[in-house]
Design a protein around this motif. Structure first.
Motif, PDB file in Angstrom:
ATOM      1  N   ASP A 124      19.003  44.488  14.886  1.00 46.17           N
ATOM      2  CA  ASP A 124      20.230  44.961  15.520  1.00 46.17           C
ATOM      3  C   ASP A 124      20.065  45.046  17.035  1.00 46.17           C
ATOM      4  O   ASP A 124      21.015  44.792  17.784  1.00 46.17           O
ATOM      5  N   PHE A 125      18.852  45.380  17.480  1.00 49.49           N
ATOM      6  CA  PHE A 125      18.581  45.404  18.921  1.00 49.49           C
ATOM      7  C   PHE A 125      18.483  43.987  19.481  1.00 49.49           C
ATOM      8  O   PHE A 125      19.010  43.696  20.558  1.00 49.49           O
ATOM      9  N   GLU A 126      17.791  43.108  18.771  1.00 47.60           N
ATOM     10  CA  GLU A 126      17.703  41.726  19.241  1.00 47.60           C
ATOM     11  C   GLU A 126      19.102  41.114  19.361  1.00 47.60           C
ATOM     12  O   GLU A 126      19.433  40.473  20.369  1.00 47.60           O
ATOM     13  N   PHE A 127      19.916  41.324  18.346  1.00 48.94           N
ATOM     14  CA  PHE A 127      21.285  40.811  18.351  1.00 48.94           C
ATOM     15  C   PHE A 127      22.066  41.363  19.549  1.00 48.94           C
ATOM     16  O   PHE A 127      22.742  40.618  20.274  1.00 48.94           O
ATOM     17  N   ALA A 128      21.962  42.676  19.775  1.00 52.10           N
ATOM     18  CA  ALA A 128      22.729  43.324  20.831  1.00 52.10           C
ATOM     19  C   ALA A 128      22.274  42.893  22.217  1.00 52.10           C
ATOM     20  O   ALA A 128      23.098  42.613  23.100  1.00 52.10           O
ATOM     21  N   TRP A 129      20.963  42.840  22.452  1.00 53.17           N
ATOM     22  CA  TRP A 129      20.457  42.517  23.788  1.00 53.17           C
ATOM     23  C   TRP A 129      20.737  41.056  24.144  1.00 53.17           C
ATOM     24  O   TRP A 129      21.048  40.752  25.297  1.00 53.17           O
ATOM     25  N   LYS A 130      20.644  40.181  23.174  1.00 53.95           N
ATOM     26  CA  LYS A 130      20.955  38.774  23.452  1.00 53.95           C
ATOM     27  C   LYS A 130      22.453  38.583  23.639  1.00 53.95           C
ATOM     28  O   LYS A 130      22.885  37.728  24.428  1.00 53.95           O
ATOM     29  N   ARG A 131      23.239  39.394  22.965  1.00 55.53           N
ATOM     30  CA  ARG A 131      24.690  39.344  23.172  1.00 55.53           C
ATOM     31  C   ARG A 131      25.050  39.870  24.559  1.00 55.53           C
ATOM     32  O   ARG A 131      25.966  39.365  25.210  1.00 55.53           O
ATOM     33  N   LEU A 132      24.336  40.895  25.029  1.00 52.43           N
ATOM     34  CA  LEU A 132      24.522  41.394  26.387  1.00 52.43           C
ATOM     35  C   LEU A 132      24.339  40.276  27.409  1.00 52.43           C
ATOM     36  O   LEU A 132      25.088  40.169  28.393  1.00 52.43           O
ATOM     37  N   LEU A 133      23.356  39.428  27.169  1.00 51.40           N
ATOM     38  CA  LEU A 133      23.017  38.353  28.098  1.00 51.40           C
ATOM     39  C   LEU A 133      23.785  37.060  27.849  1.00 51.40           C
ATOM     40  O   LEU A 133      23.745  36.151  28.694  1.00 51.40           O
ATOM     41  N   ASP A 134      24.482  36.988  26.754  1.00 47.13           N
ATOM     42  CA  ASP A 134      25.259  35.786  26.430  1.00 47.13           C
ATOM     43  C   ASP A 134      26.363  35.602  27.476  1.00 47.13           C
ATOM     44  O   ASP A 134      27.176  36.504  27.682  1.00 47.13           O
ATOM     45  N   PRO A 135      26.416  34.458  28.156  1.00 50.37           N
ATOM     46  CA  PRO A 135      27.463  34.263  29.173  1.00 50.37           C
ATOM     47  C   PRO A 135      28.867  34.373  28.596  1.00 50.37           C
ATOM     48  O   PRO A 135      29.804  34.729  29.316  1.00 50.37           O
ATOM     49  N   GLU A 136      29.021  34.101  27.307  1.00 50.00           N
ATOM     50  CA  GLU A 136      30.338  34.215  26.680  1.00 50.00           C
ATOM     51  C   GLU A 136      30.797  35.668  26.595  1.00 50.00           C
ATOM     52  O   GLU A 136      32.000  35.943  26.570  1.00 50.00           O
ATOM     53  N   THR A 137      29.855  36.593  26.547  1.00 50.65           N
ATOM     54  CA  THR A 137      30.210  38.015  26.501  1.00 50.65           C
ATOM     55  C   THR A 137      30.800  38.474  27.830  1.00 50.65           C
ATOM     56  O   THR A 137      31.649  39.353  27.876  1.00 50.65           O
ATOM     57  N   ASN A 155      21.828  33.935  30.821  1.00 58.25           N
ATOM     58  CA  ASN A 155      23.102  34.465  31.297  1.00 58.25           C
ATOM     59  C   ASN A 155      23.774  33.550  32.307  1.00 58.25           C
ATOM     60  O   ASN A 155      25.012  33.513  32.393  1.00 58.25           O
ATOM     61  N   THR A 156      22.982  32.802  33.072  1.00 60.49           N
ATOM     62  CA  THR A 156      23.544  31.917  34.097  1.00 60.49           C
ATOM     63  C   THR A 156      23.718  30.486  33.611  1.00 60.49           C
ATOM     64  O   THR A 156      24.062  29.593  34.391  1.00 60.49           O
ATOM     65  N   GLY A 157      23.465  30.255  32.332  1.00 57.78           N
ATOM     66  CA  GLY A 157      23.690  28.930  31.760  1.00 57.78           C
ATOM     67  C   GLY A 157      22.566  27.948  31.972  1.00 57.78           C
ATOM     68  O   GLY A 157      22.710  26.754  31.692  1.00 57.78           O
ATOM     69  N   GLU A 158      21.421  28.449  32.438  1.00 55.78           N
ATOM     70  CA  GLU A 158      20.288  27.570  32.695  1.00 55.78           C
ATOM     71  C   GLU A 158      19.224  27.647  31.608  1.00 55.78           C
ATOM     72  O   GLU A 158      18.188  26.992  31.689  1.00 55.78           O
ATOM     73  N   GLY A 159      19.479  28.465  30.600  1.00 56.16           N
ATOM     74  CA  GLY A 159      18.538  28.597  29.492  1.00 56.16           C
ATOM     75  C   GLY A 159      19.301  28.846  28.212  1.00 56.16           C
ATOM     76  O   GLY A 159      20.537  28.914  28.200  1.00 56.16           O
ATOM     77  N   SER A 160      18.572  29.022  27.135  1.00 59.03           N
ATOM     78  CA  SER A 160      19.214  29.230  25.835  1.00 59.03           C
ATOM     79  C   SER A 160      18.929  30.634  25.317  1.00 59.03           C
ATOM     80  O   SER A 160      18.081  31.364  25.837  1.00 59.03           O
ATOM     81  N   ARG A 161      19.621  30.976  24.252  1.00 58.08           N
ATOM     82  CA  ARG A 161      19.428  32.265  23.600  1.00 58.08           C
ATOM     83  C   ARG A 161      17.987  32.407  23.117  1.00 58.08           C
ATOM     84  O   ARG A 161      17.393  33.494  23.201  1.00 58.08           O
ATOM     85  N   ASP A 162      17.416  31.318  22.630  1.00 58.39           N
ATOM     86  CA  ASP A 162      16.052  31.352  22.100  1.00 58.39           C
ATOM     87  C   ASP A 162      15.011  31.605  23.185  1.00 58.39           C
ATOM     88  O   ASP A 162      13.880  31.996  22.883  1.00 58.39           O
ATOM     89  N   ASP A 163      15.387  31.360  24.457  1.00 59.58           N
ATOM     90  CA  ASP A 163      14.457  31.576  25.560  1.00 59.58           C
ATOM     91  C   ASP A 163      14.338  33.052  25.947  1.00 59.58           C
ATOM     92  O   ASP A 163      13.438  33.430  26.693  1.00 59.58           O
ATOM     93  N   VAL A 164      15.271  33.880  25.469  1.00 58.17           N
ATOM     94  CA  VAL A 164      15.245  35.308  25.800  1.00 58.17           C
ATOM     95  C   VAL A 164      14.140  35.977  24.981  1.00 58.17           C
ATOM     96  O   VAL A 164      14.170  35.964  23.747  1.00 58.17           O
ATOM     97  N   MET A 165      13.187  36.581  25.674  1.00 60.66           N
ATOM     98  CA  MET A 165      11.980  37.087  25.012  1.00 60.66           C
ATOM     99  C   MET A 165      12.182  38.485  24.439  1.00 60.66           C
ATOM    100  O   MET A 165      11.536  39.465  24.817  1.00 60.66           O
ATOM    101  N   VAL A 166      13.119  38.555  23.500  1.00 60.25           N
ATOM    102  CA  VAL A 166      13.354  39.750  22.695  1.00 60.25           C
ATOM    103  C   VAL A 166      13.251  39.302  21.240  1.00 60.25           C
ATOM    104  O   VAL A 166      14.017  38.440  20.804  1.00 60.25           O
TER     105      VAL A 166
END
Length: 543
Positions: A124-137, A155-166
Motif C-alpha cells: 500500500d505504501f509502494e502503490f501510494a508513493w509511486k502514485r505520488l510521483l506519477d506525472p499523471e497524478t 515525475n518529469t517523464g525521464e524515467g519509469s515507475r519501475d525506476d523508483v526505488m521503493v
C-alpha cells in the motif's frame, strides 16, 4: 532565538544513528448536533473549525493548509510527529538504515489495519508513493519524493515507475533507496503526501477519497460524515493500531472562513477553539485561554514575472520595499507575528549554532524613498510613462482583505500608484495562481519538514510550488547542491546564498512569519500543534 528545531533535529539525529547501529454550524450542546452525529451526553466531541472545504483527502493532492489538519488525523504514515515534534514510529514499528545512510528498510506493524478492516501492507505504501510521483497524478507535493532514487526522473517523464526505488519486499517490509543521505528523511515522510493508499480500494473506486461513505483511512479517526462546504464529522477509528491512546469519541469540523464568526461561535459554545479577530487582539491576547506557539512558515506575496509590469526586477523591488511589514503586524494582523525580511523563518539552527534567519539578515526592508527611486528607474527601463494596471489578488478572507487594503493604501502613499483588489474562493484562487493568471497574489508557506531547504526548494524552475514564472539557473544549481551535500556546513552555505539570490531577483516578498495564536476552552487538553507539521488530535481530550 527560537530553539524548537534544535531539539527536533537533535532527536531526529538520534533516531537515525540508532537505526544505523541497531540494524459550519452545529453546537456541542444542541439537540440537532447530538442527534446527527449519534452523540449522547457521555460522548466526547471536540468542536473545531476547518475554515474552508478541504481541497482533497487524496494524500498526494490535499497538499495545502485546508486539507492537512483533517487528513493528518484520518491517516498516518510510516512515521508520525510526536508530542516533542520529532518523528516517531507510527505505521512502521521499526526501521534500519544502511551504513551509507541511503537505504531505509521499514517494518510495518502486524496490527496495522485500514478502517474497513483490511490489513495494511508495504504494498500500500509502494502503490501510494509511486502514485505520488506519477506525472499523471500531477501532485503539487511530488517534489518531496525527489529524495528517492528514480523519483524525479519518473515525475518529469525521464524515467519509469519501475525506476523508483521503493519496494515492498513482502507484506510487512518496505525498502526505500535515497539519492543521497538525507538526515531529515524520517521527518519528510510524516507529511500527509506520504500516507499510504489502500490499493485494492483505489483500484475498485478511483474516487474513494471524495465522500465519507467511500473513504478508507488508517489514522486515529474515520470520516463519518462530510457535508461538502459545510461540515465534517470524525469518529474514533477502532481499527487504528493505537486506538487505546485516542480519548476523543468524535471531532466535529465547521467550515467558517471569517474569524469574527469563528470567535462568535467560540463564545456561544459552538466551537472549542478559535482564532482571534484583529480588532479584539489587544483584549483577548491577555486571556488565560490563549495559546501562542511557534510555526515555521511565511505569509508572502508572489509576482507573476511574465505579466507587465513585473517582468522588471526594479519594479518588483519597488513594490516590495513600499510595504511596511512592521506596521502590518502591529496594526492589521495584531497577533504578535514577527515581520519577515527574508523567506526562511526563525527556528532553524545551523551547525555553527547560528539561526538561519539571523545569519542571513534582512534581505528586504521597508524604504519608501528607495522604492520611489527604483520604480522610476524601472519605468524608464521599460519605457513606461505610467504603470500598466495592477491587480492584487487574494483568497476570500477578512484577514487577507485587511492586509490587501492596507497594502493598497501603502502603494498610494509611498509610490503614488493605485492598484485594484480582487478576491476569489480558495480553490478558484489557487488554481488561477498555479496557472499564472494573477499579476500579484497573496500566498502562505507552511514548512513540510524541518529544514530550510524546504522553504527554498519551492522556487526552483518548474516547481509546482513556484507559481511566479521566475527561473534562475544559479539558484537551481545551489538548491541541487544543497540537497546532495553531506557536509552540513557547506550545505548551509549553499542555502544562505540561494536565499540571497531569491531576493536579488525578488519574484516574491514576505510580510510576516507565522505563529499559532489560538483561543482554547479550559475543558480541552493535549491538542498538539506542531511548529513544522499539522494539528494532532491523537492525544487530545475534552473533560
Amino acid at each position: 532565538m527560537k530553539k524548537w528545531l534544535t531539539l527536533l533535529l537533535g532527536v531526529l539525529l538520534v533516531f537515525v544513528l540508532a537505526a544505523c547501529t541497531a540494524t459550519d454550524t452545529s453546537s456541542e450542546g444542541s439537540d440537532d448536533s447530538n442527534q446527527e452525529s449519534g452523540s449522547d451526553s457521555e460522548t466526547k466531541t471536540l468542536m473545531l473549525n476547518n475554515g474552508e472545504e478541504p481541497t482533497s483527502f487524496d494524500p498526494p493532492k490535499g497538499f495545502d493548509s485546508v486539507s492537512w489538519n483533517a487528513l493528518n488525523n484520518l491517516m498516518e504514515g510510516l512515521t508520525r510527529l510526536g508530542k516533542d515534534h520529532s518523528p516517531q514510529p507510527a505505521t512502521a514499528e521499526d526501521w534500519e538504515v544502511s551504513e551509507d545512510g541511503k537505504v531505509y528498510t521499514f517494518t510495518i506493524r502486524e496490527n496495522a489495519k485500514w478502517s474497513n478492516g483490511d490489513d495494511l501492507t508495504a504494498g500500500d505504501f509502494e502503490f501510494a508513493w509511486k502514485r505520488l510521483l506519477d506525472p499523471e497524478t500531477a501532485s503539487p507535493a511530488a517534489f518531496l519524493g525527489y529524495f528517492i532514487e528514480g523519483g524525479e526522473a519518473y515525475n518529469t517523464g525521464e524515467g519509469s515507475r519501475d525506476d523508483v526505488m521503493v519496494e515492498a519486499v513482502n507484506d510487512k517490509e518496505l525498502k526505500v533507496t535515497l539519492k543521497a543521505p538525507t538526515g531529515y528523511f524520517l521527518n519528510i515522510i510524516s507529511n500527509p503526501a506520504f500516507f499510504p493508499v489502500n490499493e485494492k480500494v483505489a483500484e475498485e473506486n478511483p474516487e474513494w477519497y471524495a465522500e465519507a461513505d467511500s473513504f478508507v483511512g488508517n489514522g486515529p479517526f474515520t470520516l463519518a460524515k462530510w457535508k461538502h462546504d459545510s461540515e465534517m464529522l470524525f469518529k474514533k477509528n477502532e481499527e487504528y493500531w493505537d486506538s487505546e491512546t485516542v480519548k476523543l469519541d468524535e471531532v466535529h469540523w465547521a467550515m467558517v472562513n471569517d474569524v469574527n464568526t469563528e470567535y462568535q461561535m467560540y463564545e456561544s459554545g459552538e466551537l472549542d477553539t478559535s482564532g482571534i479577530p484583529a480588532d479584539l487582539s489587544e483584549k483577548l491576547l491577555e486571556s488565560d485561554q490563549v495559546s501562542i506557539t511557534d510555526q515555521a512558515g511565511t505569509y508572502f506575496f508572489r509576482f507573476n514575472v511574465n505579466e507587465e509590469p513585473f517582468q522588471n526586477t526594479k519594479i518588483r523591488k519597488a513594490l516590495a520595499m513600499a510595504v511596511n511589514q512592521q506596521d502590518i503586524v502591529d496594526y492589521v494582523t495584531k497577533n504578535k507575528e514577527e515581520p519577515a525580511y527574508g523567506f526562511v523563518s526563525y527556528g532553524f539552527e545551523a551547525p555553527s549554532g547560528d539561526d538561519f534567519r539571523e545569519h542571513n539578515g534582512k534581505l528586504v526592508e521597508f524604504n519608501a524613498e528607495e522604492a520611489k527611486k527604483l520604480l522610476e528607474e524601472g519605468m524608464q527601463e521599460e519605457g513606461y510613462d505610467e504603470l500598466p494596471e495592477i491587480t492584487l489578488s487574494y483568497n476570500t478572507s477578512e484577514s487577507h482583505k485587511a492586509v490587501a487594503e492596507t497594502m493598497q493604501q501603502m502603494y498610494k502613499e509611498n509610490l503614488g500608484i493605485d492598484i485594484k483588489l480582487a478576491n476569489a474562493e480558495w480553490n478558484v484562487f489557487l488554481q488561477n495562481q498555479k496557472d499564472l493568471k494573477h499579476q500579484l497574489s497573496r500566498s502562505s508557506f507552511l514548512a513540510d519538514y524541518a529544514d530550510p531547504i524546504n522553504f527554498l526548494e519551492s522556487f526552483i524552475t518548474d516547481s509546482s510550488m513556484n507559481r511566479t514564472g521566475w527561473s534562475n539557473e544559479e539558484y537551481d544549481k545551489l538548491i541541487e547542491q544543497a540537497k546532495n551535500e553531506t557536509d552540513e556546513a557547506k550545505r548551509w552555505e549553499y542555502m544562505y546564498e540561494a536565499e540571497k539570490i531569491l531576493f536579488e531577483d525578488m519574484p516574491i516578498f514576505p510580510i510576516h512569519f507565522y505563529n499559532q495564536v489560538v483561543l482554547e476552552k479550559d475543558s480541552v487538553k493535549d491538542i498538539v500543534r506542531h511548529p513544522v507539521g499539522y494539528l494532532e488530535l491523537k492525544w487530545a481530550d475534552k473533560q
